[in-house]
Design a protein around this motif. Structure first.
Motif, PDB file in Angstrom:
ATOM      1  N   ASN A  19       0.823  -1.210   0.000  1.00 33.43           N
ATOM      2  CA  ASN A  19       0.000   0.000   0.000  1.00 33.43           C
ATOM      3  C   ASN A  19       0.858   1.260   0.000  1.00 33.43           C
ATOM      4  N   HIS A  23       1.261   3.960  -3.036  1.00 28.15           N
ATOM      5  CA  HIS A  23       1.028   5.381  -2.764  1.00 28.15           C
ATOM      6  C   HIS A  23       2.157   6.227  -3.356  1.00 28.15           C
ATOM      7  N   GLY A  28       1.745   9.933  -4.772  1.00 27.73           N
ATOM      8  CA  GLY A  28       0.901  10.346  -3.660  1.00 27.73           C
ATOM      9  C   GLY A  28       1.556  11.232  -2.619  1.00 27.73           C
TER      10      GLY A  28
END
Length: 66
Positions: A19, A23, A28
């Motif tokens: 995760n 990201h 992100g």
């Protein structure tokens, strides 16, 4: 073969690591400090996975001797 607590924990840690990696790879991080912090989390999760793997190896070796 039934899953052990080691397997479940490794899967959860691996999912968290993926995760965070996703990201970052999706752009992100809003700034360099967030990027740096996320890299640190990924590094920490990788260390935890290696430690867990080592612990599982030792556990199996000890239980194979019985």
């Amino acid at each position: 073969m039934a899953k052990t607590v080691f397997d479940v924990l490794e899967e959860k840690i691996a999912a968290q690591q993926r995760n965070f990696e996703e990201h970052l790879s999706a752009g992100g991080a809003k700034d360099f400090p967030e990027y740096r912090d996320t890299c640190g989390v990924i590094r920490g999760l990788a260390i935890a996975r290696r430690e867990l793997s080592d612990l599982l190896r030792v556990y199996k070796e000890q239980n194979d001797d019985d």
